[in-house]
Design a protein around this motif. Structure first.
Motif, PDB file in Angstrom:
ATOM      1  N   GLY A 454       2.952  -8.083  -0.526  1.00 15.83           N
ATOM      2  CA  GLY A 454       1.937  -7.408  -1.316  1.00 15.83           C
ATOM      3  C   GLY A 454       1.122  -6.459  -0.481  1.00 15.83           C
ATOM      4  N   GLU A 455       0.132  -5.877  -1.096  1.00 14.80           N
ATOM      5  CA  GLU A 455      -0.711  -4.910  -0.410  1.00 14.80           C
ATOM      6  C   GLU A 455      -2.155  -5.351  -0.538  1.00 14.80           C
ATOM      7  OE1 GLU A 455      -0.047  -1.046  -1.851  1.00 14.80           O
ATOM      8  OE2 GLU A 455       2.115  -1.096  -1.599  1.00 14.80           O
ATOM      9  N   ASP A 456      -2.866  -5.215   0.501  1.00  9.45           N
ATOM     10  CA  ASP A 456      -4.298  -5.519   0.502  1.00  9.45           C
ATOM     11  C   ASP A 456      -5.033  -4.362  -0.146  1.00  9.45           C
ATOM     12  OD1 ASP A 456      -6.812  -6.322   0.938  1.00  9.45           O
ATOM     13  OD2 ASP A 456      -6.467  -6.960   3.013  1.00  9.45           O
ATOM     14  N   ASP A 457      -5.871  -4.697  -1.129  1.00 13.40           N
ATOM     15  CA  ASP A 457      -6.600  -3.631  -1.828  1.00 13.40           C
ATOM     16  C   ASP A 457      -7.465  -2.831  -0.888  1.00 13.40           C
ATOM     17  OD1 ASP A 457      -7.102  -5.785  -4.701  1.00 13.40           O
ATOM     18  OD2 ASP A 457      -5.416  -4.510  -4.108  1.00 13.40           O
ATOM     19  N   SER A 458      -7.965  -3.490   0.162  1.00 10.57           N
ATOM     20  CA  SER A 458      -8.845  -2.783   1.089  1.00 10.57           C
ATOM     21  C   SER A 458      -8.104  -1.762   1.920  1.00 10.57           C
ATOM     22  CB  SER A 458      -9.554  -3.789   2.002  1.00 10.57           C
ATOM     23  OG  SER A 458      -8.584  -4.476   2.776  1.00 10.57           O
ATOM     24  N   ASN A 459      -6.783  -1.853   1.979  1.00  8.16           N
ATOM     25  CA  ASN A 459      -6.002  -0.929   2.818  1.00  8.16           C
ATOM     26  C   ASN A 459      -5.362   0.179   2.006  1.00  8.16           C
ATOM     27  OD1 ASN A 459      -6.606  -2.443   5.040  1.00  8.16           O
ATOM     28  ND2 ASN A 459      -4.790  -3.739   4.829  1.00  8.16           N
ATOM     29  N   LYS A 460      -5.696   0.312   0.735  1.00  5.72           N
ATOM     30  CA  LYS A 460      -5.045   1.321  -0.105  1.00  5.72           C
ATOM     31  C   LYS A 460      -5.300   2.722   0.404  1.00  5.72           C
ATOM     32  CE  LYS A 460      -4.895  -1.320  -4.407  1.00  5.72           C
ATOM     33  NZ  LYS A 460      -5.343  -1.393  -5.822  1.00  5.72           N
ATOM     34  N   ASP A 461      -6.508   2.947   0.912  1.00  8.78           N
ATOM     35  CA  ASP A 461      -6.813   4.306   1.373  1.00  8.78           C
ATOM     36  C   ASP A 461      -6.048   4.661   2.616  1.00  8.78           C
ATOM     37  OD1 ASP A 461     -10.286   3.867   0.427  1.00  8.78           O
ATOM     38  OD2 ASP A 461      -8.541   4.495  -0.745  1.00  8.78           O
ATOM     39  N   LYS A 517       0.270 -10.203 -12.380  1.00  3.21           N
ATOM     40  CA  LYS A 517       1.245  -9.390 -13.115  1.00  3.21           C
ATOM     41  C   LYS A 517       0.695  -7.982 -13.225  1.00  3.21           C
ATOM     42  CE  LYS A 517       3.414  -8.843 -17.665  1.00  3.21           C
ATOM     43  NZ  LYS A 517       3.543  -9.394 -19.036  1.00  3.21           N
ATOM     44  N   ASN A 518       1.394  -7.066 -12.515  1.00  2.00           N
ATOM     45  CA  ASN A 518       0.928  -5.663 -12.456  1.00  2.00           C
ATOM     46  C   ASN A 518      -0.527  -5.609 -12.016  1.00  2.00           C
ATOM     47  OD1 ASN A 518       3.378  -4.591 -13.226  1.00  2.00           O
ATOM     48  ND2 ASN A 518       2.880  -4.549 -15.400  1.00  2.00           N
ATOM     49  N   GLY A 519      -0.904  -6.474 -11.040  1.00  2.00           N
ATOM     50  CA  GLY A 519      -2.261  -6.487 -10.500  1.00  2.00           C
ATOM     51  C   GLY A 519      -3.244  -7.318 -11.288  1.00  2.00           C
ATOM     52  N   LYS A 520      -2.819  -7.871 -12.445  1.00  2.00           N
ATOM     53  CA  LYS A 520      -3.717  -8.675 -13.285  1.00  2.00           C
ATOM     54  C   LYS A 520      -3.457 -10.144 -13.038  1.00  2.00           C
ATOM     55  CE  LYS A 520      -4.906  -9.578 -18.116  1.00  2.00           C
ATOM     56  NZ  LYS A 520      -4.587  -9.256 -19.535  1.00  2.00           N
ATOM     57  N   LEU A 521      -4.508 -10.923 -12.853  1.00  2.00           N
ATOM     58  CA  LEU A 521      -4.377 -12.339 -12.573  1.00  2.00           C
ATOM     59  C   LEU A 521      -3.745 -13.051 -13.754  1.00  2.00           C
ATOM     60  CD1 LEU A 521      -5.014 -14.682 -10.630  1.00  2.00           C
ATOM     61  CD2 LEU A 521      -7.207 -14.940 -11.817  1.00  2.00           C
ATOM     62  N   LEU A 522      -2.779 -13.946 -13.483  1.00  2.00           N
ATOM     63  CA  LEU A 522      -2.076 -14.698 -14.514  1.00  2.00           C
ATOM     64  C   LEU A 522      -2.595 -16.128 -14.560  1.00  2.00           C
ATOM     65  CD1 LEU A 522       1.678 -13.638 -14.164  1.00  2.00           C
ATOM     66  CD2 LEU A 522       0.131 -13.113 -16.040  1.00  2.00           C
ATOM     67  N   THR A 523      -2.717 -16.658 -15.782  1.00  2.00           N
ATOM     68  CA  THR A 523      -3.017 -18.069 -16.011  1.00  2.00           C
ATOM     69  C   THR A 523      -2.034 -18.588 -17.044  1.00  2.00           C
ATOM     70  OG1 THR A 523      -4.604 -17.601 -17.772  1.00  2.00           O
ATOM     71  CG2 THR A 523      -5.466 -17.677 -15.509  1.00  2.00           C
ATOM     72  N   GLU A 524      -2.052 -19.917 -17.250  1.00  2.00           N
ATOM     73  CA  GLU A 524      -1.133 -20.494 -18.227  1.00  2.00           C
ATOM     74  C   GLU A 524      -1.482 -20.086 -19.642  1.00  2.00           C
ATOM     75  OE1 GLU A 524      -0.666 -24.654 -17.792  1.00  2.00           O
ATOM     76  OE2 GLU A 524       0.320 -24.485 -15.816  1.00  2.00           O
ATOM     77  N   ALA A 550       7.630  -6.545 -15.341  1.00  2.00           N
ATOM     78  CA  ALA A 550       6.480  -6.091 -14.555  1.00  2.00           C
ATOM     79  C   ALA A 550       6.727  -6.418 -13.095  1.00  2.00           C
ATOM     80  CB  ALA A 550       5.191  -6.755 -15.050  1.00  2.00           C
ATOM     81  N   VAL A 551       5.728  -6.049 -12.268  1.00  2.00           N
ATOM     82  CA  VAL A 551       5.730  -6.405 -10.854  1.00  2.00           C
ATOM     83  C   VAL A 551       4.823  -7.624 -10.676  1.00  2.00           C
ATOM     84  CG1 VAL A 551       5.193  -5.660  -8.520  1.00  2.00           C
ATOM     85  CG2 VAL A 551       6.164  -4.028 -10.154  1.00  2.00           C
ATOM     86  N   TYR A 552       5.404  -8.715 -10.215  1.00  2.00           N
ATOM     87  CA  TYR A 552       4.667  -9.955 -10.039  1.00  2.00           C
ATOM     88  C   TYR A 552       4.362 -10.147  -8.557  1.00  2.00           C
ATOM     89  CZ  TYR A 552       5.848 -11.124 -14.857  1.00  2.00           C
ATOM     90  OH  TYR A 552       5.970 -11.114 -16.216  1.00  2.00           O
ATOM     91  N   ARG A 553       3.125 -10.614  -8.297  1.00  2.00           N
ATOM     92  CA  ARG A 553       2.674 -10.799  -6.923  1.00  2.00           C
ATOM     93  C   ARG A 553       2.052 -12.175  -6.769  1.00  2.00           C
ATOM     94  NH1 ARG A 553      -0.816  -6.920  -6.491  1.00  2.00           N
ATOM     95  NH2 ARG A 553      -2.775  -8.066  -6.330  1.00  2.00           N
ATOM     96  N   PHE A 554       2.350 -12.797  -5.625  1.00  2.00           N
ATOM     97  CA  PHE A 554       1.750 -14.087  -5.304  1.00  2.00           C
ATOM     98  C   PHE A 554       0.938 -13.925  -4.025  1.00  2.00           C
ATOM     99  CE2 PHE A 554       1.758 -18.189  -3.128  1.00  2.00           C
ATOM    100  CZ  PHE A 554       1.228 -19.009  -4.121  1.00  2.00           C
ATOM    101  N   GLU A 555      -0.328 -14.399  -4.062  1.00  2.00           N
ATOM    102  CA  GLU A 555      -1.222 -14.290  -2.925  1.00  2.00           C
ATOM    103  C   GLU A 555      -1.676 -15.691  -2.538  1.00  2.00           C
ATOM    104  OE1 GLU A 555      -4.459 -11.702  -3.645  1.00  2.00           O
ATOM    105  OE2 GLU A 555      -3.221  -9.896  -3.938  1.00  2.00           O
ATOM    106  N   ALA A 556      -1.749 -15.913  -1.230  1.00  2.00           N
ATOM    107  CA  ALA A 556      -2.246 -17.195  -0.710  1.00  2.00           C
ATOM    108  C   ALA A 556      -2.860 -16.935   0.644  1.00  2.00           C
ATOM    109  CB  ALA A 556      -1.123 -18.224  -0.609  1.00  2.00           C
TER     110      ALA A 556
END
Length: 1281
Positions: A454-461, A517-524, A550-556
């Motif tokens: 994934g990509e860190d939002d703080s590093n987008k610039d 999912k596409n940058g949006k947090l997923l819940t059940e 979509a593009v799914y991302r997992f962060e930990a």
């Protein structure tokens, strides 16, 4: 950089090393000028050693500042300095790791890490230790009492074993290779041989063909058909499979699977270790949960017959660098590359579930060190998008290919690859699992290559500045974390309605992550199921829809991994609608056929209808109606020819679906088929038959309607309807001698066909049958001979009612009828009216309603006697003589043993080349003589020979030789056979030089030609045979002059022969002739030499003269080798003419004519002069006017030596050779005419050479002149050498 500045932030930038298989990580964004990251100039290589040896790893490194080198291993630490010795060889600049006394537990992957402050380089090498088996001791040696009861408890039934091919001998190929090739298709031969280390297999094709024929004969006992044999290969799902398509003769036949000769159990359960799946005639064997011990030699048997053999090799290999996901624009090339830890010649590339081969679409290459393997997908299309696998042993690596539409396609331009894609390919490296000094937040770091970071939002610039490639690696500026991805997310493709699962695995069981999912947090609550099972995190979508793509991302804990979920919606058909559509549509001719098929699937949907694989387009009789959920086809006014297969094809971007139906149009049948065959044409009946209609109209033929017309009348008579299952008719109501014509119609439920009209059929015409085949003797006894024959092809228009059999006793001209009781009904007969020991021939004739036809050819001569026993072996077999093309054999008749071996009546000679396994008979019919000459052999070829005795009881056992024979005569020392061979040959320049030398030698000799002891020129042609040799110079030149030597040499000895060849031409004339008179009564001729004098040492001159009195030319001198000659006896008052010729072996030149010479005689008045009283003293000592000159004369020719002398009184002349007087030697002709002294040697020989001297003596003194005579040897006779 000043020391008071803060150290730069540490990053992890992957770089390509100059050495394949090395991973270089840069810790800083910019390396200072003059500094470099560490790298290997020579990496450590894999080692395989026997237990107890010493293993040595060597590495050479580079980097500024000088890097630090450390060694580690995967399984355990290396803390024992006595076992692991690390040192630096200062002289060779090599870092060395030594492991002494290696044991099996030292087998591991060893890693060499090179580090400085700007980065690190890592390389791995595998150590394989071959264990040494201890020698077995004798039974019960040094052993205590044994508990046999416990041993019996552990005893199990020994598994069934199958013998394995013997181990390969030194210098020979592995016998297992032939076993595998016997089961493989020809297209896989090269790949299989490559795995066994064989580069050229053409030499074994003949042997393989023979073995394959034997194997097929063995398989035919249990298998009816065998096809589609596939060797074992590892599939992307981790299973190893091999398959065969076979149809068993007995479905209950036992199918056994062996591994290394040991029977292994299997089941039809897909979850079992060894599984057999059968689909129709296809058998698929699979091995699950592959381990290194699963490698081996697998054999599949039906009963005891082998049908498939495959060799499963599992090398000890890992992926040092995994595959990376690739992107490409349409029509561009995409490249996948992986790096192995151990060199391999070949790995398996696959897409989906099928393997890829090197060809027009795919290019597969291997680096020189066999570590880096590359797959290039050429000219990418959108359909090439998907997952690609690299399989090495039981390890696999997966990556996806995304093909994007070409944005410049409409402009006719081809886009170039972006820097991002290029960097993704060039930056392919393996990540280090320990995470030291680099980012550890993605699947790319653990070497699996399955996930995306994934990509860190703080590093987008800063992404555009610091990240120059896409792929599974995390952004280069991400800092180290404690949690790592053991395996990341993978791109997934699913169909609408299917269950989808995304999973990843962390290095920590306690880490908590979130799904996006596409940058949006997923819940059940979003309709998904999120499961955490220890370190495994899964996201499940039970019934996916298009909105789930979509593009799914997992962060930990700051770590990210992402993957793309692609939802496909291929065409789908309801099963009930498909079953209804598949049923045939049956209509009558002229009616309308209709099909409807509802469907579903993603738009846009392309729908095409086909009939017999031809696409149907809307037209006058074709109506196609299509809606969003259904498609309808209507065919109006159908005809019989419209019958056939109807197919609908549904296609969208996700897939294709096809369904087939059948159209049957019923109509009246076509006319019956001719020609009509006349089966019988008798006096009272006519019988004929025909063929059923080509098309029965879709309905069975009910009956045939037959009409008859008598030739000469116009009326057709209906004879009625007859059953349709028998296309024949017998008309018994005919008049003898009449001719009839018939019309035949076929009838089915839809109507009646057009008629088939026969030709004129005569009734009551006598037509006799043709002759049967010659009788064949089935068996013969002393009181009975059994015969059989075949009916004639021409029956004469009626059926055959019987046969007449005739016999003829050899030696008579009378044929007697055998069947006196009437015709023979069958085509076989036993003749019992025979005399024991007599010879007979038989013939047979056929009888029909018209009578008996011509007899057949007689059969072979048969003797009325009991069957004979085959003879025994011939005796005293020997090779009487041999040549280059023939063998002569001789033997004695085999002995007769009553009741066991009968007399031999003939013999067969058989021959077999040593490289062949098949015997060939030299004589097609038996010979009665006990000798035979085998002809048509190849010179110096090697053959086996044998002789077989035969009689009427069959062939006896063959009698052969213990050794093979070579087609050559007995050894003969080379010798020349032509006693009249010329040793000297003169040829005119420009003509052909041909030397034919005949010799006798065996075996075939080596023939060498030399010219003056040097090799022949390229313009000289030499033709050799077994009895002679020919040297040919098509257009000779003077330079071809010389002595030609032929040497004939073989293993027995050698011989030589010399021929002198002189190439010359007509000589050119000498120069101008000058005349001088020094002495009255003589004249001296002098002339310029001929231009050929320097080129021809045998050139000499001839002088002829003519005076005015006789007017004829006479030879004054010959064989002159100088340019002067004094002619004597010149009479005054006569005019003389002289001619000088140049002469060589070709003849005389054009003469050079001198001016006329005349000694004038002046007439004076007679005066008497009284002598003066003063006396004059005219005496003088002897002297030479012209001394002797040095001479060189050819042997066999004459030589003339001369000189001119003076003295008063006349001196006494004495000739000497080697100080021995020659005046009394009759072999020399000595003359002295008017002061010209000559010595003539008629035939110069070697003994005539030496120093010659002329001595002049008178009372006033003595004078002498000497010269040396040399001879040139031109004749060399080696005939008796």
């Amino acid at each position: 950089m000043s020391s008071n500045q803060d150290p730069p932030a540490q990053v992890a930038i992957k770089k390509r090393s100059r050495v394949p298989g090395v991973i270089v990580t840069q810790f800083v964004e910019v390396v200072p000028l003059g500094k470099t990251t560490p790298d290997f100039t020579r990496k450590p290589m894999p080692i395989t050693l026997q237990q107890g040896k010493k293993a040595v790893f060597k590495a050479m490194v580079s980097g500024v500042p000088a890097p630090t080198v450390t060694w580690t291993r995967n399984k355990c630490d290396m803390n024992d300095p006595e076992k692991y010795k690390v040192r630096l060889d200062e002289r060779a600049k090599e870092y060395i790791l030594e492991i002494v006394d290696i044991q099996p537990d030292h087998s591991d992957t060893y890693k060499c890490t090179v580090t400085n402050q700007f980065g690190e380089a890592v390389s791995t090498a595998i150590l394989n230790v071959i264990p040494v088996k201890a020698k077995k001791k004798g039974d019960n040696d040094d052993q205590g009492p044994q508990d046999f009861r416990s041993m019996l408890k552990k005893t199990a039934a020994a598994p069934k074993k199958k013998p394995l091919p013997p181990p390969p001998k030194e210098g020979e190929i592995d016998p297992r290779l032939l076993e595998v090739l016997l089961s493989a298709p020809k297209k896989d031969y090269e790949k299989i041989c490559f795995d066994f280390g064989v580069t050229d297999f053409r030499w074994m094709l003949k042997r393989l063909k023979q073995l394959k024929k034997e194997r097929e004969d063995e398989q035919a006992k249990v298998v009816e058909a065998l096809d589609e044999v596939k060797q074992i290969e590892v599939k992307p799902d981790g299973k190893a499979e091999f398959s065969v398509d076979m149809k068993l003769l007995d479905p209950n036949s036992a199918i056994n699977l062996y591994k290394d000769g040991v029977l292994i159990p299997y089941s039809d359960d897909e979850n079992a270790k060894h599984c057999l799946k059968k689909s129709g005639t296809k058998y698929v064997f699979s091995i699950k949960d592959l381990q290194p011990e699963d490698g081996g030699f697998y054999q599949l048997d039906v009963e005891d017959s082998n049908v498939l053999t495959t060799d499963f090799k599992i090398p000890a290999v890992e992926f040092a660098a995994q595959l990376k996901d690739a992107k490409a624009v349409e029509c561009e090339d995409a490249v996948f590359q992986c790096v192995l830890s151990t060199p391999l010649k070949r790995i398996t590339w696959s897409a989906g579930n099928g393997s890829l081969d090197d060809g027009d679409k795919y290019e597969i290459t291997v680096s020189e060190d066999q570590l880096t393997h590359t797959l290039k997908v050429k000219n990418c299309r959108l359909e090439d998008t998907g997952a690609y696998f690299a399989i090495a042993g039981i390890m696999s690596s997966k990556a996806s290919l995304t093909v994007e539409a070409d944005p410049n396609a409409g402009k006719g331009q081809t886009g170039d690859k972006s820097e991002e894609d290029t960097s993704n390919i060039s930056g392919l490296q393996k990540s280090d699992t320990d995470g030291k000094g680099k980012d550890t937040g993605g699947a790319g770091d653990d070497g699996s290559g399955d996930g995306k970071t994934g990509e860190d939002d703080s590093n987008k610039d800063d992404k555009a500045k610091k990240r120059t490639k896409t792929g599974p690696l995390v952004p280069d500026t991400t800092k180290d974390r404690e949690v790592q991805f053991v395996s990341g997310l993978s791109d997934t493709t699913a169909n609408v309605g299917e269950r989808v699962e995304l999973s990843c695995k962390l290095s920590s069981d306690t880490a908590v992550g979130r799904w996006y999912k596409n940058g949006k947090l997923l819940t059940e609550e979003d309709g998904v199921t999120i499961i955490k099972d220890g370190s495994c995190h899964r996201l499940i979508i039970n019934c996916c829809s298009k909105d789930d793509a979509a593009v799914y991302r997992f962060e930990a804990e700051g770590r990210k991994s992402e993957a793309t979920l692609t939802i496909e919606d291929p065409p789908k058909i309801d099963l009930d609608a498909l079953s209804k559509f598949s049923q045939p549509v049956i209509i009558k001719a002229g009616e309308t056929a209709e099909w409807k098929l509802p469907y579903s699937g993603g738009a846009p949907m392309t729908i095409q209808w086909y009939k017999e694989d031809d696409e149907l387009l809307p037209g006058l009789n074709v109506k196609i109606e299509t809606s969003e959920a259904e498609s309808q086809l209507r065919l109006t006014k159908c005809q019989r020819k419209d019958s056939g297969e109807v197919k609908i094809k549904l296609k969208n971007e996700y897939g294709t679906f096809e369904a087939t139906s059948k159209l049957i149009v019923l109509d009246k049948p076509t006319p019956p088929q001719g020609p009509v065959d006349i089966m019988e044409s008798a006096v009272t009946s006519v019988e004929f038959k025909w063929k059923p209609p080509k098309d029965n109209g879709g309905c069975p033929i009910i009956s045939y309607v037959i009409e008859r017309q008598q030739i000469g009348r116009n009326k057709w008579t209906n004879l009625g309807e007859f059953p349709g299952d028998n296309p024949s008719y017998k008309d018994s109501d005919v008049d003898p001698g009449r001719r009839y014509c018939y019309r035949i119609r076929a009838k089915n439920a839809e109507g009646m066909s057009d008629y088939l009209q026969t030709e004129d059929i005569p009734a009551g015409v006598l037509r006799y049958p043709g002759p049967p085949t010659a009788p064949k003797v089935v068996s013969a006894f002393k009181d009975c001979i059994n015969l059989t024959w075949c009916p004639p092809c021409d029956t004469g228009g009626t059926k055959i009612v019987g046969y007449n059999l005739e016999k003829n006793k050899k030696g008579t001209n009378y044929w007697s009828l055998v069947n006196q009781g009437g015709p023979i009904k069958d085509t076989k007969f036993s003749v019992k009216d025979v005399i024991e020991g007599a010879a007979y021939v038989f013939r047979v004739s056929a009888i029909n309603l018209s009578g008996a036809g011509d007899p057949s050819l007689p059969c072979e001569t048969v003797y009325a006697r009991d069957p004979m026993k085959p003879p025994g072996k011939v005796g005293d077999l020997k090779l009487s003589s041999s040549t280059y093309t023939s063998f002569s054999l001789a033997w004695t008749k085999p002995k007769e043993i009553k009741g066991v071996e009968d007399e031999a009546l003939g013999y067969f000679a058989e021959i077999r080349p040593i490289e062949s396994l098949d015997w060939t008979r030299c004589n097609s019919t038996p010979i009665t003589l006990t000798s035979y000459t085998v002809l048509g052999l190849k010179a110096m070829a090697t053959y086996w020979l044998r002789v077989i005795a035969t009689n009427y009881g069959g062939d006896g056992e063959p009698q052969g030789f213990d050794n093979y024979f070579i087609a050559m005569p007995p050894p003969v020392r080379p010798k020349f056979t032509d006693r009249n061979m010329k040793t000297f040959l003169v040829v005119r320049s420009g003509n052909t030089v041909r030397l034919n030398i005949r010799f006798e030698a065996s075996p075939l000799p080596e023939i060498t030609w030399l010219k003056d002891n040097t090799p022949l020129g390229k313009h000289v042609t030499v033709t050799n045979s077994d009895k002679g040799s020919q040297l040919l110079i098509p257009t000779s030149e003077r330079t071809d002059t010389g002595i030609y030597t032929i040497t004939v040499r073989n293993i027995v000895g050698n011989d030589s022969f010399n021929v002198e060849v002189r190439v010359t031409d007509d000589p050119k004339p000498p120069g101008v002739v000058e005349l001088t008179q020094n002495t009255p009564g003589t004249v001296t001729l002098s002339w310029s030499p001929s231009p050929d004098e320097k080129r021809d040492d045998r050139l000499h001159y001839t002088v002829s003269k003519r005076d005015s009195f006789k007017r004829t030319w006479r030879t004054a001198a010959d064989n002159l080798y100088n340019n002067r000659f004094t002619v004597i006896n010149i009479l005054p008052g006569r005019e003389y003419n002289f001619r000088v010729f140049a002469k060589n072996d070709m003849g005389l030149s054009v003469p050079c004519v001198s001016p006329p010479f005349q000694a004038k005689q002046e007439k004076e008045k007679f005066k008497v002069k009284l002598p003066e009283t003063k006396s004059l003293d005219l005496q003088s000592p002897p002297s030479f006017i012209i001394p002797l000159k040095m001479r060189t004369a050819p042997q066999g020719y004459e030589c003339c030596m001369s000189c001119a002398v003076k003295g008063d009184p006349a001196p006494r002349v004495t000739w000497y050779r080697n100080n021995m007087s020659l005046n009394t030697n009759p072999n020399y002709l000595i003359t002295n005419v008017c002061g010209v002294c000559s010595l003539l040697v008629l035939h110069v020989e070697a003994k005539d050479c030496g120093d010659y001297k002329v001595v002049l003596e008178n009372k006033l003194g003595m004078a002498e002149s000497s010269m040396t005579l040399n001879s040139e040897e031109i004749l060399v006779n080696v005939e008796d050498a």
